[in-house]
Write an enzyme that holds these catalytic residues in place. Structure first.
Site, PDB file in Angstrom:
ATOM      1  N   GLY A 129      20.500 -70.465   3.018  1.00  0.00           N
ATOM      2  CA  GLY A 129      20.542 -69.458   4.067  1.00  0.00           C
ATOM      3  C   GLY A 129      20.965 -68.085   3.590  1.00  0.00           C
ATOM      4  CB  THR A 130      23.626 -66.924   1.294  1.00  0.00           C
ATOM      5  OG1 THR A 130      24.699 -67.473   2.059  1.00  0.00           O
ATOM      6  CG2 THR A 130      24.064 -65.597   0.694  1.00  0.00           C
ATOM      7  CG  ASN A 186      28.961 -69.205  11.600  1.00  0.00           C
ATOM      8  OD1 ASN A 186      28.568 -68.168  12.142  1.00  0.00           O
ATOM      9  ND2 ASN A 186      29.958 -69.207  10.736  1.00  0.00           N
ATOM     10  CD  GLN A 199      26.163 -73.662  11.668  1.00  0.00           C
ATOM     11  OE1 GLN A 199      26.228 -74.723  12.271  1.00  0.00           O
ATOM     12  NE2 GLN A 199      26.708 -73.496  10.463  1.00  0.00           N
ATOM     13  CB  SER A 236      20.677 -73.682   5.044  1.00  0.00           C
ATOM     14  OG  SER A 236      21.282 -74.254   3.905  1.00  0.00           O
ATOM     15  CG  HIS A 241      24.196 -77.268   3.307  1.00  0.00           C
ATOM     16  ND1 HIS A 241      25.527 -77.251   3.634  1.00  0.00           N
ATOM     17  CD2 HIS A 241      23.807 -75.972   3.263  1.00  0.00           C
ATOM     18  CE1 HIS A 241      25.933 -75.994   3.770  1.00  0.00           C
ATOM     19  NE2 HIS A 241      24.915 -75.205   3.548  1.00  0.00           N
ATOM     20  CB  THR A 253      11.613 -73.581 -11.959  1.00  0.00           C
ATOM     21  OG1 THR A 253      11.139 -72.946 -13.146  1.00  0.00           O
ATOM     22  CG2 THR A 253      11.063 -74.995 -11.879  1.00  0.00           C
ATOM     23  CB  CYS A 264      31.162 -68.519   4.192  1.00  0.00           C
ATOM     24  SG  CYS A 264      29.673 -69.522   3.972  1.00  0.00           S
TER      25      CYS A 264
END
Length: 443
Positions: free
Chosen positions: A80-81, A174, A202, A222, A224, A260, A348
């Site tokens: 996400g970042t 979040n 989120q 994201s 995770h 990659t 974070c």
């Protein structure tokens, strides 16, 4: 006579799914072949690499289908970042170049700053990127939110300037779980010919998303946060937007994102997304039932406590509660001793002694913000689990509060003299509460 309720306890209670989620069995199994025998580089032309390439493109199609997008509009990133940085920096740099070119046609000495609109409760991935953009000479408007954390689309429209290039408002917060009116904000943006980006880290996999219907040009997500692997995400880029590359190097991701590809991670992401979106409605119903039970017991059963964020228009797994007269960090340490894992806000910002910028923006005082915790659950948490958690937290909160003179004053129990030694007072407070294992908590 008080009776004790005996709980069938779990090995631990993980209540921080907004920070990260465990990798699902389905995602792991999908990944294993690309970590072992099908390890090829997707940019190569021989069979091993082409098998990886095929898996990559199948994953792209799977993820595109979950949001009503075209496969060629999905660009894989490290998370996400990176997606947020790519969207904001590239959109603003490209937009300013375009505006400057147009302005110079009218006035060779023209200067264009370029303007971005966001809000005060965004994730740090957005806010810190905005600070970076300010260092490059861009103007940023940070909109206020209401007491529930909502951005008003009318405020967005009022902030638009002739040089506004991008509007960025998150889909779901979040920390407090509030859902933002992104469809309406996107409509405002498009009515004025402005790009609209939303950080959906989120929200993706937790609420239904259809990018076209929601007027979204750019969207970050994201893996995770929905039982996929860490280190992989995507940026949705509506066809025709064509941002410049953010990562420079090779020609991966059709020349827009060098490096990659993490094929195993992308395959795991696609499987997790497919599973999450297929079970979304059932999960929402289950989570909301337990969430509301937890909220009711904590806010009604604990004095001087309240819910932060919108009570209805919020993520089904999010609970953010302020307990006055305590420090959340201390409560979290006590919870950790009972193997209850939660947080005081964004992962974070973990380790920061500063109060949540989100809660401050809602109008919560600095002291009360430092007494707030976030519980983010999953559908495996039962009503009985929720009761165990509440019955465990309540004596912890009381224990901490009885070390606060402000709390004792609030309940009319402030001692007449303060001559007692601090150690003796702390020991007395601890002895006043039954701190045995909550398997025998009073009920």
């Amino acid at each position: 006579m008080l009776t004790r309720k005996v709980y069938q306890k779990k090995a631990y209670y993980y209540l921080d799914h907004a920070a990260t989620t465990p990798l699902s069995k389905e995602a792991l199994e999908a990944m294993i072949p690309y970590l072992t025998e099908d390890f090829g580089n997707a940019s190569t032309i021989y069979t091993l690499g082409q098998r990886a390439k095929q898996a990559l493109e199948e994953s792209r199609r799977t993820i595109a289908e979950t949001i009503g997008a075209k496969p060629q509009e999905i660009y894989f990133t490290s998370g996400g970042t990176e997606s947020d940085n790519w969207a904001l920096v590239s959109a603003m740099v490209s937009g300013r170049q375009r505006l400057l070119h147009e302005a110079i046609q009218r006035d060779p000495d023209a200067i264009v700053n370029g303007h971005l609109i966001t809000d005060k409760i965004e994730h740090h991935a957005i806010l810190q990127t905005c600070k970076y953009l300010e260092s490059l000479g861009f103007d940023i408007t940070y909109l206020d939110v209401d007491s529930k954390g909502h951005v008003d689309p009318r405020d967005v429209e009022a902030a638009i300037r002739p040089d506004t290039i991008l509007i960025s408002v998150m889909m779901a917060n979040n920390e407090i779980g509030t859902l933002e009116p992104v469809t309406e904000i996107g409509r405002v943006a498009h009515d004025h010919g402005i790009l609209f980006h939303t950080d959906a880290v989120q929200a993706y996999g937790h609420i239904p998303i259809q990018v076209s219907e929601m007027n979204i040009d750019l969207m970050s997500a994201s893996a995770h946060k929905l039982n996929g692997p860490k280190g992989v995400g995507f940026l949705y880029m509506r066809r025709g937007v064509n941002l410049k590359s953010f990562m420079h190097g090779g020609a991966q991701e059709r020349g827009f994102r060098a490096g990659t590809e993490n094929v195993a991670g992308i395959v795991g992401f696609a499987k997790a997304a497919e599973t999450a979106c297929a079970s979304l409605r059932a999960r929402n119903i289950r989570e909301q039932q337990v969430r509301d039970h937890l909220i009711a017991r904590l806010t009604r059963g604990v004095k001087f406590a309240w819910l932060n964020g919108d009570p209805v228009d919020r993520l089904s797994n999010n609970i953010n509660i302020t307990f006055q007269y305590i420090e959340a960090e201390t409560l979290l340490l006590l919870m950790n001793e009972k193997k209850i894992y939660a947080s005081a806000g964004s992962a974070c910002a973990s380790g920061s002694l500063e109060p949540s910028h989100v809660l401050l923006a809602l109008g919560v005082s600095r002291e009360d913000a430092l007494g707030s915790i976030r519980l983010s659950i999953d559908p495996d948490l039962s009503i009985e689990d929720a009761d165990y958690l509440v019955d465990t937290l309540k004596p912890m909160i009381e224990r901490l509060r009885r070390q606060s003179s402000r709390y004792l004053e609030a309940i009319g129990e402030l001692p007449e003299t303060d001559a007692e030694e601090p150690e003796a007072k702390a020991a007395g407070a601890a002895d006043a509460v039954d701190t045995e294992d909550a398997g025998g908590a009073l009920h």
